[in-house]
Design a protein around this motif. Structure first.
Motif, PDB file in Angstrom:
ATOM      1  N   SER A 264      -2.877  10.441 -23.313  1.00 47.36           N
ATOM      2  CA  SER A 264      -3.212   9.553 -24.272  1.00 47.36           C
ATOM      3  C   SER A 264      -3.767   8.260 -23.448  1.00 47.36           C
ATOM      4  O   SER A 264      -3.262   8.023 -22.683  1.00 47.36           O
ATOM      5  CB  SER A 264      -2.308   9.079 -25.244  1.00 47.36           C
ATOM      6  N   PRO A 265      -4.971   7.559 -24.070  1.00 49.55           N
ATOM      7  CA  PRO A 265      -5.394   6.460 -23.395  1.00 49.55           C
ATOM      8  C   PRO A 265      -4.402   5.313 -23.445  1.00 49.55           C
ATOM      9  O   PRO A 265      -4.161   4.598 -22.582  1.00 49.55           O
ATOM     10  CB  PRO A 265      -6.525   5.898 -24.213  1.00 49.55           C
ATOM     11  N   ASP A 266      -3.304   5.327 -24.428  1.00 49.61           N
ATOM     12  CA  ASP A 266      -2.275   4.299 -24.547  1.00 49.61           C
ATOM     13  C   ASP A 266      -1.435   4.602 -23.361  1.00 49.61           C
ATOM     14  O   ASP A 266      -0.576   3.478 -22.930  1.00 49.61           O
ATOM     15  CB  ASP A 266      -1.479   4.604 -25.753  1.00 49.61           C
ATOM     16  N   ASP A 267      -1.165   5.687 -22.525  1.00 46.77           N
ATOM     17  CA  ASP A 267      -0.725   5.702 -21.160  1.00 46.77           C
ATOM     18  C   ASP A 267      -1.029   4.884 -20.111  1.00 46.77           C
ATOM     19  O   ASP A 267      -0.384   4.593 -19.319  1.00 46.77           O
ATOM     20  CB  ASP A 267      -0.475   7.187 -20.995  1.00 46.77           C
ATOM     21  N   VAL A 268      -2.328   4.328 -20.281  1.00 45.29           N
ATOM     22  CA  VAL A 268      -3.019   3.619 -19.141  1.00 45.29           C
ATOM     23  C   VAL A 268      -3.114   2.117 -19.891  1.00 45.29           C
ATOM     24  O   VAL A 268      -3.851   1.821 -20.768  1.00 45.29           O
ATOM     25  CB  VAL A 268      -4.130   4.196 -18.738  1.00 45.29           C
ATOM     26  N   ASP A 269      -2.665   1.070 -19.260  1.00 44.39           N
ATOM     27  CA  ASP A 269      -2.696  -0.382 -19.452  1.00 44.39           C
ATOM     28  C   ASP A 269      -3.976  -0.870 -19.645  1.00 44.39           C
ATOM     29  O   ASP A 269      -4.364  -1.655 -20.509  1.00 44.39           O
ATOM     30  CB  ASP A 269      -1.691  -1.210 -18.889  1.00 44.39           C
TER      31      ASP A 269
ATOM     32  N   SER B  43       4.349   8.733 -15.423  1.00 41.08           N
ATOM     33  CA  SER B  43       5.706   8.910 -15.386  1.00 41.08           C
ATOM     34  C   SER B  43       6.665   7.930 -14.903  1.00 41.08           C
ATOM     35  O   SER B  43       7.399   7.435 -15.260  1.00 41.08           O
ATOM     36  CB  SER B  43       6.013  10.252 -14.989  1.00 41.08           C
ATOM     37  N   LEU B  44       5.916   7.732 -13.562  1.00 39.62           N
ATOM     38  CA  LEU B  44       6.708   6.496 -12.582  1.00 39.62           C
ATOM     39  C   LEU B  44       6.562   4.998 -13.092  1.00 39.62           C
ATOM     40  O   LEU B  44       7.357   4.524 -13.155  1.00 39.62           O
ATOM     41  CB  LEU B  44       6.138   6.579 -11.310  1.00 39.62           C
ATOM     42  N   LYS B  45       5.443   5.097 -13.859  1.00 39.57           N
ATOM     43  CA  LYS B  45       5.005   3.697 -14.212  1.00 39.57           C
ATOM     44  C   LYS B  45       5.858   3.228 -15.720  1.00 39.57           C
ATOM     45  O   LYS B  45       6.598   2.421 -15.809  1.00 39.57           O
ATOM     46  CB  LYS B  45       3.857   3.501 -14.974  1.00 39.57           C
ATOM     47  N   LYS B  46       6.242   4.387 -16.280  1.00 40.19           N
ATOM     48  CA  LYS B  46       7.089   4.314 -17.603  1.00 40.19           C
ATOM     49  C   LYS B  46       8.618   4.143 -16.866  1.00 40.19           C
ATOM     50  O   LYS B  46       9.358   3.290 -17.954  1.00 40.19           O
ATOM     51  CB  LYS B  46       7.115   5.482 -18.461  1.00 40.19           C
ATOM     52  N   LYS B  47       9.017   4.890 -15.919  1.00 35.96           N
ATOM     53  CA  LYS B  47      10.277   4.902 -15.425  1.00 35.96           C
ATOM     54  C   LYS B  47      10.656   3.567 -15.096  1.00 35.96           C
ATOM     55  O   LYS B  47      11.817   2.985 -15.177  1.00 35.96           O
ATOM     56  CB  LYS B  47      10.507   5.690 -14.493  1.00 35.96           C
TER      57      LYS B  47
ATOM     58  N   ILE C 105       0.873  -1.239   0.011  1.00 36.64           N
ATOM     59  CA  ILE C 105       0.001  -0.116   0.261  1.00 36.64           C
ATOM     60  C   ILE C 105       0.908   1.220   0.033  1.00 36.64           C
ATOM     61  O   ILE C 105       1.950   1.367   0.621  1.00 36.64           O
ATOM     62  CB  ILE C 105      -1.054  -0.002   1.436  1.00 36.64           C
ATOM     63  N   PHE C 106       0.704   2.246  -1.030  1.00 36.78           N
ATOM     64  CA  PHE C 106       1.211   3.303  -0.927  1.00 36.78           C
ATOM     65  C   PHE C 106       0.427   4.599  -0.454  1.00 36.78           C
ATOM     66  O   PHE C 106      -0.972   4.598  -0.435  1.00 36.78           O
ATOM     67  CB  PHE C 106       1.641   3.945  -1.895  1.00 36.78           C
ATOM     68  N   LYS C 107       0.712   5.689   0.238  1.00 38.07           N
ATOM     69  CA  LYS C 107       0.063   6.778   0.774  1.00 38.07           C
ATOM     70  C   LYS C 107      -0.659   7.644  -0.300  1.00 38.07           C
ATOM     71  O   LYS C 107      -0.322   7.523  -1.455  1.00 38.07           O
ATOM     72  CB  LYS C 107       0.908   7.793   1.503  1.00 38.07           C
ATOM     73  N   HIS C 108      -2.046   7.935  -0.009  1.00 37.93           N
ATOM     74  CA  HIS C 108      -2.926   8.300  -0.802  1.00 37.93           C
ATOM     75  C   HIS C 108      -2.197   9.469  -1.784  1.00 37.93           C
ATOM     76  O   HIS C 108      -1.808  10.751  -1.411  1.00 37.93           O
ATOM     77  CB  HIS C 108      -4.078   8.801  -0.188  1.00 37.93           C
ATOM     78  N   ASN C 109      -2.328   9.176  -3.108  1.00 41.15           N
ATOM     79  CA  ASN C 109      -1.762  10.148  -4.128  1.00 41.15           C
ATOM     80  C   ASN C 109      -0.376  10.712  -3.790  1.00 41.15           C
ATOM     81  O   ASN C 109      -0.104  11.907  -4.116  1.00 41.15           O
ATOM     82  CB  ASN C 109      -2.782  11.366  -3.995  1.00 41.15           C
ATOM     83  N   ASN C 110       0.255  10.019  -2.839  1.00 43.06           N
ATOM     84  CA  ASN C 110       1.825  10.419  -2.566  1.00 43.06           C
ATOM     85  C   ASN C 110       2.678   9.730  -3.537  1.00 43.06           C
ATOM     86  O   ASN C 110       2.885   8.432  -3.431  1.00 43.06           O
ATOM     87  CB  ASN C 110       1.661  10.038  -1.057  1.00 43.06           C
ATOM     88  N   MET C 111       3.339  10.552  -4.382  1.00 40.79           N
ATOM     89  CA  MET C 111       4.170   9.885  -5.509  1.00 40.79           C
ATOM     90  C   MET C 111       5.705   9.628  -4.815  1.00 40.79           C
ATOM     91  O   MET C 111       6.245   8.731  -5.348  1.00 40.79           O
ATOM     92  CB  MET C 111       4.588  10.908  -6.450  1.00 40.79           C
ATOM     93  N   GLN C 112       6.006  10.024  -3.591  1.00 38.19           N
ATOM     94  CA  GLN C 112       7.250   9.767  -3.040  1.00 38.19           C
ATOM     95  C   GLN C 112       7.070   8.399  -2.536  1.00 38.19           C
ATOM     96  O   GLN C 112       7.945   7.545  -2.376  1.00 38.19           O
ATOM     97  CB  GLN C 112       7.650  10.850  -1.820  1.00 38.19           C
TER      98      GLN C 112
ATOM     99  N   ARG D  51      -3.205  11.830  -9.299  1.00 36.53           N
ATOM    100  CA  ARG D  51      -2.275  12.494  -9.993  1.00 36.53           C
ATOM    101  C   ARG D  51      -1.678  11.798 -11.365  1.00 36.53           C
ATOM    102  O   ARG D  51      -0.503  11.266 -11.032  1.00 36.53           O
ATOM    103  CB  ARG D  51      -1.102  12.781  -8.868  1.00 36.53           C
ATOM    104  N   LEU D  52      -2.432  11.544 -12.177  1.00 33.95           N
ATOM    105  CA  LEU D  52      -2.194  10.638 -13.161  1.00 33.95           C
ATOM    106  C   LEU D  52      -0.881  10.918 -13.990  1.00 33.95           C
ATOM    107  O   LEU D  52      -0.176  10.120 -14.260  1.00 33.95           O
ATOM    108  CB  LEU D  52      -3.483  10.585 -14.344  1.00 33.95           C
ATOM    109  N   PRO D  53      -0.612  12.383 -14.560  1.00 37.56           N
ATOM    110  CA  PRO D  53       0.712  12.473 -15.052  1.00 37.56           C
ATOM    111  C   PRO D  53       1.864  11.858 -14.237  1.00 37.56           C
ATOM    112  O   PRO D  53       2.715  11.230 -14.959  1.00 37.56           O
ATOM    113  CB  PRO D  53       0.656  13.920 -15.300  1.00 37.56           C
TER     114      PRO D  53
END
Length: 483
Positions: free
Chosen positions: A322-327, A288-292, A235-242, A282-284
């Protein structure tokens, strides 16, 4: 206070969310309220045990004392001592379409909410601030439902079979093609139940040796699907990218526990709009993290599809991505489309795999044809394929109503959570005694609201949750805000 995380260069517009902290005295009084309630609860349990007060709840019989207990007494402490005192604020039966207003069956209790009886009277024209009727498609207009009536007469109400047997109709094929076109993806598959769209499809996509990274505030359907899959869940904290990036980094570095092998898959589970917080993913940053880190992304748009985006195409459109950014694009038809069921959309290979391996496809009854037609009707309206601009007008009206209502509550000094563009508007109540008092007061003013408290929310964050609709008039919203 506003969410202070930097937007960087990923966002095309300002992204503002409010999670204002309550003053310290409010938190102290809230805990004090729960403390006093707990003391009185134990006192009343003591009185029940000694026969000084009538026991209304289930109890184990003396003859069964040597058996495994069927009833866990302590687990129901808050149910019988707190919830029962304010139970009249939930499960209220309505007797009309859940549009901007509805009719409510009046009921009363003679034993402090242990039982209810109906008076036979109806409370008319209650302003509906609880239903997820974001675009106002829950309606009974004869002209609007004309095509639904035709399909009902042609196909009937039930399919009586699964999609893999005798339950795939031309209406399902038409709907799936329309959903794929609406979302801008290769293919889509629809299911008869929104909850099962998550709980039955996640286990088909991941399993043992896979890692699921789930937002701490994800819906129960996502949580259940993750647990049924047998995959490892973190589990990660809500909307927390760190917090999310740390889990991704650790997963890549350390691999699976014990054997340290690489994970078969790493999938991130998030929602578009969180139904209790009113926040937007925080989709963008997540993409970005998903691709990284070469992970997969599963996006649940139950509350966001139709509700946000310039043309109602959800958070992907809202962020200009783009919808292609989401699997895996998941959504439901139970809210913005005024119907039932859900969808999974994305690459054709993904959808073809689910047609074979999804439990919902193999075992669940297909979506009934009139429901499919209702979704087609609403979606065509949004896309302008009905020859009108009514769908676009509904999306824009929802945005106007949302911003207006949130602004009014802010100006009045209320603490509300979430994104400025989210039609889910949680208003913080804090005190346990306010939960019932607020809902009762609103109903006296002919306003129906949803109130939520612990354990559905943190103990200090009881709230009322307003759901704004495009069908609400400015006068209705003014009535609610000044009630």
């Amino acid at each position: 206070q506003k969410n202070g995380i930097s937007n960087g260069t990923l966002y095309k517009k300002t992204f503002i969310e409010h999670f204002e902290q309550a003053p310290m005295y409010v938190a102290v009084l809230t805990f004090l309220g729960f403390g006093v309630g707990t003391i009185f609860g134990y006192l009343r349990d003591f009185m029940r045990a000694w026969g000084l007060e009538k026991r209304n709840v289930a109890a184990e019989r003396e003859q069964q004392k040597d058996f495994v207990p069927l009833y866990q007494d302590f687990e129901n402490f808050y149910t019988r001592n707190l919830y029962m005192r304010i139970r009249d604020n939930w499960n209220r039966p309505i007797c009309s379409v859940p549009g901007p207003q509805f009719d409510l069956m009046e009921r009363v209790t003679d034993d402090y909410n242990w039982t209810f009886r109906f008076t036979g009277r109806t409370i008319k024209n209650v302003i509906n601030m609880g239903s997820y009727n974001y675009l106002g498609f829950a309606e009974t207009d004869v002209n609007a439902l004309k095509t639904v009536t035709i399909e009902l007469q042609k196909y009937g109400t039930g399919i009586c079979s699964t999609r893999q047997e005798m339950g795939t109709l031309d209406k399902h094929v038409e709907l799936e093609k329309l959903v794929a076109k609406f979302l801008g993806v290769e293919d889509a598959m629809v299911f008869g139940m929104g909850f099962a769209t998550n709980s039955m499809n996640i286990p088909a996509l991941v399993g043992k040796g896979c890692l699921i990274l789930s937002d701490e505030l994800n819906h129960t359907s996502l949580v259940l699907g993750a647990r049924l899959s047998g995959a490892t869940i973190r589990i990660f904290k809500h909307n927390n990218m760190q917090s999310l990036e740390k889990l991704l980094r650790d997963a890549i570095i350390y691999g699976q526990p014990r054997n340290r092998r690489a994970w078969r898959k790493i999938i991130i589970l998030v929602e578009g709009i969180y139904s209790m917080e009113g926040s937007i993913v925080r989709l963008p940053e997540i993409v970005s993290l998903k691709k990284k880190y070469k992970a997969y992304l599963y996006l649940d748009e139950a509350h966001s599809i139709g509700a946000v985006g310039a043309t109602g195409r959800g958070v992907v459109e809202y962020f200009g991505m783009s919808p292609d950014d989401v699997d895996v694009l998941m959504g439901t038809f139970t809210k913005s489309f005024g119907a039932a069921g859900g969808y999974i959309a994305g690459k054709k290979d993904l959808v073809d795999f689910l047609r074979t391996h999804s439990h919902s496809a193999v075992y669940a009854t297909s979506m009934c044809p009139p429901v499919a037609e209702q979704i087609i009707r609403a979606m065509k309206c949004l896309m302008g394929l009905d020859g009108t601009t009514q769908g676009l007008q509904r999306v824009r009206q929802l945005g106007k109503n949302t911003r207006y209502f949130r602004r009014r509550l802010h100006e009045m000094g209320f603490i509300i959570y979430g994104n400025d563009d989210s039609p889910v508007v949680p208003l913080l109540l804090y005190m346990p005694g306010k939960i019932g008092a607020f809902a009762r007061r609103m109903l006296e003013k002919n306003i129906g609201v949803v109130v939520v408290g612990f354990p559905a929310t943190p103990i200090t964050e009881s709230r009322a949750r307003f759901c704004v609709s495009a069908a609400h008039t400015r006068e209705m919203l003014d009535t609610v805000s000044t009630a």
